[in-house]
Design a protein around this motif. Structure first.
Motif, PDB file in Angstrom:
ATOM      1  N   PRO A 233       0.653  -1.303  -0.013  1.00 42.53           N
ATOM      2  CA  PRO A 233      -0.096  -0.061   0.101  1.00 42.53           C
ATOM      3  C   PRO A 233       0.897   1.165   0.012  1.00 42.53           C
ATOM      4  CG  PRO A 233      -0.787  -1.674   1.539  1.00 42.53           C
ATOM      5  CD  PRO A 233       0.565  -2.116   1.200  1.00 42.53           C
ATOM      6  N   GLY A 234       0.314   2.248  -0.508  1.00 41.73           N
ATOM      7  CA  GLY A 234       0.892   3.580  -0.688  1.00 41.73           C
ATOM      8  C   GLY A 234       1.942   4.022  -1.528  1.00 41.73           C
ATOM      9  N   VAL A 235       2.187   3.048  -2.734  1.00 44.41           N
ATOM     10  CA  VAL A 235       2.794   3.510  -3.978  1.00 44.41           C
ATOM     11  C   VAL A 235       2.159   3.971  -4.977  1.00 44.41           C
ATOM     12  CG1 VAL A 235       4.406   1.375  -3.499  1.00 44.41           C
ATOM     13  CG2 VAL A 235       2.201   1.034  -5.047  1.00 44.41           C
ATOM     14  N   GLN A 236       2.661   4.788  -5.768  1.00 41.65           N
ATOM     15  CA  GLN A 236       1.998   5.371  -6.882  1.00 41.65           C
ATOM     16  C   GLN A 236       2.758   4.499  -8.005  1.00 41.65           C
ATOM     17  OE1 GLN A 236       3.214   9.816  -5.869  1.00 41.65           O
ATOM     18  NE2 GLN A 236       1.317   9.969  -6.858  1.00 41.65           N
ATOM     19  N   VAL A 237       1.880   4.547  -9.147  1.00 43.00           N
ATOM     20  CA  VAL A 237       2.089   3.566 -10.288  1.00 43.00           C
ATOM     21  C   VAL A 237       1.582   4.427 -11.753  1.00 43.00           C
ATOM     22  CG1 VAL A 237       1.688   1.465 -11.306  1.00 43.00           C
ATOM     23  CG2 VAL A 237       2.008   1.344  -9.053  1.00 43.00           C
ATOM     24  N   ARG A 261       6.461   2.613 -13.708  1.00 42.01           N
ATOM     25  CA  ARG A 261       7.278   3.438 -13.036  1.00 42.01           C
ATOM     26  C   ARG A 261       6.427   3.327 -11.717  1.00 42.01           C
ATOM     27  NH1 ARG A 261       7.206   8.946 -11.174  1.00 42.01           N
ATOM     28  NH2 ARG A 261       9.417   9.855 -11.022  1.00 42.01           N
ATOM     29  N   ILE A 262       7.329   3.175 -10.595  1.00 42.74           N
ATOM     30  CA  ILE A 262       6.817   2.757  -9.118  1.00 42.74           C
ATOM     31  C   ILE A 262       7.504   3.953  -8.365  1.00 42.74           C
ATOM     32  CG2 ILE A 262       6.266   1.407  -7.278  1.00 42.74           C
ATOM     33  CD1 ILE A 262       7.006  -0.971  -9.429  1.00 42.74           C
ATOM     34  N   THR A 263       6.832   4.776  -7.229  1.00 39.21           N
ATOM     35  CA  THR A 263       7.378   5.366  -6.503  1.00 39.21           C
ATOM     36  C   THR A 263       6.361   5.400  -5.309  1.00 39.21           C
ATOM     37  OG1 THR A 263       8.607   7.714  -6.025  1.00 39.21           O
ATOM     38  CG2 THR A 263       6.269   7.781  -7.157  1.00 39.21           C
ATOM     39  N   ALA A 264       7.130   5.886  -4.052  1.00 37.23           N
ATOM     40  CA  ALA A 264       6.427   5.836  -2.756  1.00 37.23           C
ATOM     41  C   ALA A 264       7.253   7.101  -1.807  1.00 37.23           C
ATOM     42  CB  ALA A 264       6.544   4.741  -2.022  1.00 37.23           C
ATOM     43  N   PRO A 265       6.591   7.590  -0.851  1.00 39.35           N
ATOM     44  CA  PRO A 265       7.160   8.382   0.036  1.00 39.35           C
ATOM     45  C   PRO A 265       8.433   7.837   0.407  1.00 39.35           C
ATOM     46  CG  PRO A 265       5.058   8.353   0.523  1.00 39.35           C
ATOM     47  CD  PRO A 265       5.217   7.280  -0.557  1.00 39.35           C
ATOM     48  N   ASP A 266       9.768   8.808   0.516  1.00 39.87           N
ATOM     49  CA  ASP A 266      11.021   8.274   0.833  1.00 39.87           C
ATOM     50  C   ASP A 266      11.547   7.254   0.064  1.00 39.87           C
ATOM     51  OD1 ASP A 266      10.909  10.138   2.966  1.00 39.87           O
ATOM     52  OD2 ASP A 266       9.644   8.634   4.099  1.00 39.87           O
ATOM     53  N   ARG A 267      11.303   7.033  -0.988  1.00 36.81           N
ATOM     54  CA  ARG A 267      11.669   5.876  -2.106  1.00 36.81           C
ATOM     55  C   ARG A 267      11.940   6.651  -3.243  1.00 36.81           C
ATOM     56  NH1 ARG A 267      10.725   0.395  -1.633  1.00 36.81           N
ATOM     57  NH2 ARG A 267      12.081   0.511  -3.462  1.00 36.81           N
ATOM     58  N   ALA A 300      14.989  -3.374  -4.469  1.00 41.78           N
ATOM     59  CA  ALA A 300      15.429  -2.126  -4.790  1.00 41.78           C
ATOM     60  C   ALA A 300      15.436  -1.146  -3.433  1.00 41.78           C
ATOM     61  CB  ALA A 300      14.558  -1.498  -5.603  1.00 41.78           C
ATOM     62  N   ALA A 301      14.552  -1.646  -2.512  1.00 48.53           N
ATOM     63  CA  ALA A 301      14.607  -0.866  -1.330  1.00 48.53           C
ATOM     64  C   ALA A 301      15.787  -1.396  -0.507  1.00 48.53           C
ATOM     65  CB  ALA A 301      13.159  -1.264  -0.539  1.00 48.53           C
ATOM     66  N   GLU A 302      16.191  -2.586  -0.615  1.00 53.20           N
ATOM     67  CA  GLU A 302      17.232  -3.121   0.131  1.00 53.20           C
ATOM     68  C   GLU A 302      18.748  -2.506  -0.358  1.00 53.20           C
ATOM     69  OE1 GLU A 302      17.412  -7.335  -0.428  1.00 53.20           O
ATOM     70  OE2 GLU A 302      15.534  -7.561   0.541  1.00 53.20           O
ATOM     71  N   MET A 303      18.432  -2.378  -1.765  1.00 51.47           N
ATOM     72  CA  MET A 303      19.666  -1.665  -2.247  1.00 51.47           C
ATOM     73  C   MET A 303      19.893  -0.018  -1.998  1.00 51.47           C
ATOM     74  SD  MET A 303      20.231  -3.219  -6.125  1.00 51.47           S
ATOM     75  CE  MET A 303      21.457  -2.016  -6.294  1.00 51.47           C
ATOM     76  N   GLU A 304      18.572   0.505  -1.742  1.00 45.72           N
ATOM     77  CA  GLU A 304      18.515   2.146  -1.542  1.00 45.72           C
ATOM     78  C   GLU A 304      19.082   2.225   0.165  1.00 45.72           C
ATOM     79  OE1 GLU A 304      15.195   4.610  -2.355  1.00 45.72           O
ATOM     80  OE2 GLU A 304      14.229   2.688  -3.314  1.00 45.72           O
ATOM     81  N   ALA A 305      18.683   1.217   1.081  1.00 44.52           N
ATOM     82  CA  ALA A 305      19.266   1.261   2.294  1.00 44.52           C
ATOM     83  C   ALA A 305      20.596   0.949   2.488  1.00 44.52           C
ATOM     84  CB  ALA A 305      18.359   0.238   3.129  1.00 44.52           C
ATOM     85  N   GLY A 306      21.007  -0.075   1.561  1.00 46.77           N
ATOM     86  CA  GLY A 306      22.636  -0.273   1.564  1.00 46.77           C
ATOM     87  C   GLY A 306      23.627   0.711   1.209  1.00 46.77           C
TER      88      GLY A 306
END
Length: 306
Positions: A233-237, A261-267, A300-306
């Protein structure tokens, strides 16, 4: 190539391709193309490319290209703004209507289709249809190499001048590379297209999908069984998909694609294009793409966090 492949993305993307193929006996890496692009903090396109320059029968992915061309033609005065044009541009993306798409193609090229033509009349008709390709050739994108999108969209086989045109040169069906589709999404949101800011915003709005909306589960909305179908939940597509089962022509059968294309707050926004061929993905495993999309977003979130 507009995207730079990094070792980290290469490792992640290769693992995802291997995992996808492992779920489908008889399906190998040669049966799919994958491009993943994410904007880094410097605004650069970084990602992963697998068979990104392989021209593939694109099904309805071409409709996103026709949308951009149509909006440019309206701004340049090459097409007249009217309610039916607005309705057709909406429906060719929202419900992936072939009838709407072919209406837009007729407006952009000044042609109609189907019945046989010969001689100079046929050559003139072909030249006008090639406007659909020339618009993108003029972009100068290396990713466009091998692409062509001048054929109309058919629910089964072709007849008359459409069949003859599709067979020209030993085979003139539509073709797209995954990199060309990814670049269209990148340029629409991050880069440069021959569109004013209002027209660019209109294209983005037409391509938007609401995973929580009332239409999300409808097959015609092309979300629930595609890359955006199992996202949190919370993604934009924003997306455009393509899907052919058996059409009566082996060259246009058993394809399932998505450009998203996918995005979300803080992503950071993530663009992915997956093009697949084979009955296993096109028909037998309808939830494979949603599962893949969710896994890609999480990795992709794991890569951003790393």
């Amino acid at each position: 190539m507009f995207v730079t492949v990094t070792p980290e993305w290469q490792d992640m993307g290769s693992a995802l391709v291997a995992e996808l193929c492992a779920h489908l006996p008889g399906t190998g890496p040669e049966d799919l193309a994958l491009v993943v692009v994410q904007r880094n903090r410097a605004g650069e396109a970084k990602g992963f490319v697998h068979r990104g320059m392989e021209p593939v029968y694109p099904c309805s992915l071409v409709k996103a290209f026709h949308l951009i061309h149509a909006l440019a033609a309206l701004e340049e005065g090459r097409a007249e703004a009217h309610g039916e044009m607005d309705r057709a541009m909406r429906d060719m993306i929202l419900w992936s209507s072939n009838t709407a798409t072919n209406y837009v193609i007729d407006i952009l090229t000044g042609t109609t289709g189907d019945t046989l033509l010969d001689g100079a009349e046929y050559l003139d008709w072909m030249t006008k249809r090639e406007r659909l390709n020339r618009f993108f050739w003029r972009m100068g994108w290396p990713e466009w190499e091998g692409c062509r999108i001048a054929q109309k969209l058919m629910d089964d086989t072709r007849y008359g001048r459409e069949a003859r045109f599709a067979a020209e040169g030993g085979g003139n069906l539509n073709r797209l590379t995954a990199l060309a589709a990814a670049r269209l999404m990148w340029e629409l949101f991050e880069g440069d297209l021959p569109l004013s800011p209002p027209a660019r915003a209109r294209a983005q709005a037409i391509l938007s999908r609401d995973p929580a909306g009332p239409d999300a589960a409808r097959p015609e909305y092309q979300l629930s069984e595609y890359l955006g179908g199992a996202l949190p939940p919370g993604v934009q597509v924003w997306s455009k998909a393509g899907h052919n089962l058996w059409t009566g022509d082996a060259a246009t059968s058993w394809f399932k694609h998505d450009m998203i294309r996918i995005t979300a707050p803080d992503r950071a926004p993530l663009i992915a294009v997956l093009m697949t061929q084979g009955k296993a993905i096109a028909q037998d495993h309808p939830q494979l793409l949603p599962q893949f999309g969710a896994k890609l977003w999480a990795r992709a979130a794991e890569m951003e966090a790393g």
